[in-house]
Motif scaffolding. Structure first.
Motif, short mmCIF file in Angstrom:
data_model
loop_
_atom_site.label_atom_id
_atom_site.label_comp_id
_atom_site.label_asym_id
_atom_site.label_seq_id
_atom_site.Cartn_x
_atom_site.Cartn_y
_atom_site.Cartn_z
N THR A 28 3.59 1.59 21.27
CA THR A 28 2.34 1.35 20.55
C THR A 28 2.60 1.15 19.07
N LEU A 29 3.44 2.00 18.50
CA LEU A 29 3.78 1.89 17.08
C LEU A 29 4.52 0.59 16.79
N LEU A 30 5.37 0.17 17.71
CA LEU A 30 6.07 -1.10 17.55
C LEU A 30 5.07 -2.26 17.49
N TYR A 46 -1.61 6.35 9.36
CA TYR A 46 -2.05 7.03 10.58
C TYR A 46 -3.08 8.09 10.23
N ALA A 47 -4.22 8.08 10.93
CA ALA A 47 -5.29 9.06 10.70
C ALA A 47 -4.91 10.38 11.37
N TYR A 61 5.91 9.22 11.77
CA TYR A 61 6.59 9.13 10.48
C TYR A 61 7.82 8.22 10.58
N HIS A 62 8.61 8.39 11.65
CA HIS A 62 9.82 7.59 11.80
C HIS A 62 9.52 6.11 12.04
N ALA A 63 8.29 5.80 12.42
CA ALA A 63 7.89 4.39 12.58
C ALA A 63 7.53 3.76 11.25
N GLY A 64 7.47 4.57 10.18
CA GLY A 64 7.26 4.02 8.85
C GLY A 64 5.83 3.95 8.38
N PRO A 84 6.06 10.49 3.04
CA PRO A 84 6.15 10.58 1.59
C PRO A 84 4.76 10.65 0.97
N ALA A 85 4.63 11.42 -0.10
CA ALA A 85 3.33 11.54 -0.76
C ALA A 85 2.81 10.18 -1.22
#
Length: 385
Positions: A28-30, A46-47, A61-64, A84-85
């Motif tokens: 899905t993230l892809l 992402y909500a 997170y790892h999907a960016g 990241p903030a």
């Protein structure tokens, strides 16, 4: 067709629990990244309110992706997961001082501000910390969405955001505040939206607002259109991944961005809902006067959507291949609204059978409570089983 589950492993785990298919989540993230990536200036956050399970957040997170947060707790959860903030946006109609200060101290990307009163507080707190707070003003576009009344947020009478008629005066006040950096406008019209016409209407309204601002020589760097894309609750196996191509294409075609503008999205349900399933065990099959009840060990404390919204979730007996019978599926909570479904067909069900309540990855585990002094359900990802 039923979902593909590691049933033997499920038998060894205390129910009820949430199971997250990380292969589906990654696919899905892809799809999100591929479709949003067709546009150089599209950014997806992402909500976190949809699902804040740390293991799920880590995959996202790892999907960016960035993170869209609506509380200080969610900001901290996003930071803990590695976001990241600089990719965190913070919305919410009732931000408390400590939450605002957390965002200021961590230098998050942006506050989505929902009232002048809130704006004044952020300016005051930022001044005390010698900070400049980046903000977007959340504007109610007065665009209705074809969804449940409880999850429509873009109408003029909602508690969220600033009315259109007050937008220009709000911008003027923002520009006059020394510790505020006004960078854009934020919109969100609701959730579980499947009609792209609703998003097209939002685009048209934003185009008109930008034209009005241009006549006053005001331009903004960022436009945030929120989230809201729905999923197919009826056919989770047939349509496991939403149509992100059509979604992003709608904004690409209909939203008239100015040169250099960036477009932000805040997707939640559409990313995590289908990967999550609530697994529960049958306690009893009760024969009523005119109907049969499957009484399971999960209740509205574990998945509140059916009780709160009368929401539909596909339900499967993953332990049985017998012929179908008709049941009401209910939980153990001492409330008459503790019902997952009425008059649905399941494979013949017996005590001990495992029941899968599908499409529960969004607004499931995150909304669980300890009402009746119950335990909170645990969440497991594929790699743990």
């Amino acid at each position: 067709m039923k979902g593909n589950f590691p049933i033997d492993r499920f038998q060894q785990i205390e129910t009820p629990f949430y199971y997250y298919d990380t292969d589906l989540l990654k696919r899905t993230l892809l799809a999100v990244n591929q479709e949003a990536g067709k546009h150089d200036n599209f950014h997806v956050h992402y909500a976190v309110k949809a699902n804040a399970n740390p293991k799920v957040l880590n995959v996202i997170y790892h999907a960016g992706l960035g993170a869209d947060c609506v509380s200080g707790g969610e900001i901290q959860a996003a930071l803990n997961a590695g976001f990241p903030a600089s990719k965190i946006v913070y919305a919410g109609v009732g931000k408390s001082d400590w939450e605002i200060n957390l965002g200021l101290d961590r230098d998050i990307f942006c506050f989505n501000v929902e009232s002048i009163a809130e704006l004044e507080v952020i300016n005051e707190l930022a001044k005390a910390r010698n900070k400049i707070a980046r903000i977007c003003l959340r504007i109610n576009p007065d665009v209705g969405a074809h969804t449940h009344a409880n999850i429509t947020t873009g109408l003029a009478e909602n508690k969220f955001g600033i009315a259109i008629r007050d937008m220009e005066s709000a911008i003027e006040e923002t520009l006059a505040m020394p510790n505020i950096h006004f960078i854009g406008l934020h919109f969100h019209i609701g959730s579980q939206i499947l009609d792209m016409g609703d998003f097209e209407a939002l685009c048209n309204r934003i185009n008109d607002l930008q034209d009005d601002l241009a006549r006053h020589h005001v331009t903004v760097q960022h436009i945030n259109v929120g989230g809201g894309l729905g999923i197919d609750y009826i056919h989770p196996n047939r349509v496991p991944i939403p149509d992100f191509e059509d979604y992003f294409r709608t904004f690409g075609r209909h939203l008239k961005l100015r040169p250099g503008q960036h477009l932000h999205f805040e997707l939640g349900r559409s990313i995590v809902a289908q990967c999550g399933t609530l697994i529960t065990r049958t306690l009893y099959v009760k024969q009523g006067t005119k109907k049969q009840f499957v009484i399971v060990d999960a209740g509205m404390t574990d998945l509140i959507r059916p009780a709160l919204y009368q929401a539909y979730h596909k339900i499967e007996n993953i332990s049985s291949e017998d012929c179908h019978e008709t049941y009401d599926v209910v939980g153990p909570i001492c409330e008459s609204s503790d019902v997952f479904a009425k008059a649905i067909d399941l494979n013949r069900t017996r005590r001990g059978d495992l029941i899968a309540i599908r499409s529960a990855g969004a607004y499931g585990e995150i909304m669980a409570s300890r009402y009746n002094c119950r335990k909170l359900p645990k969440g497991y990802i594929t790699e743990e089983l």
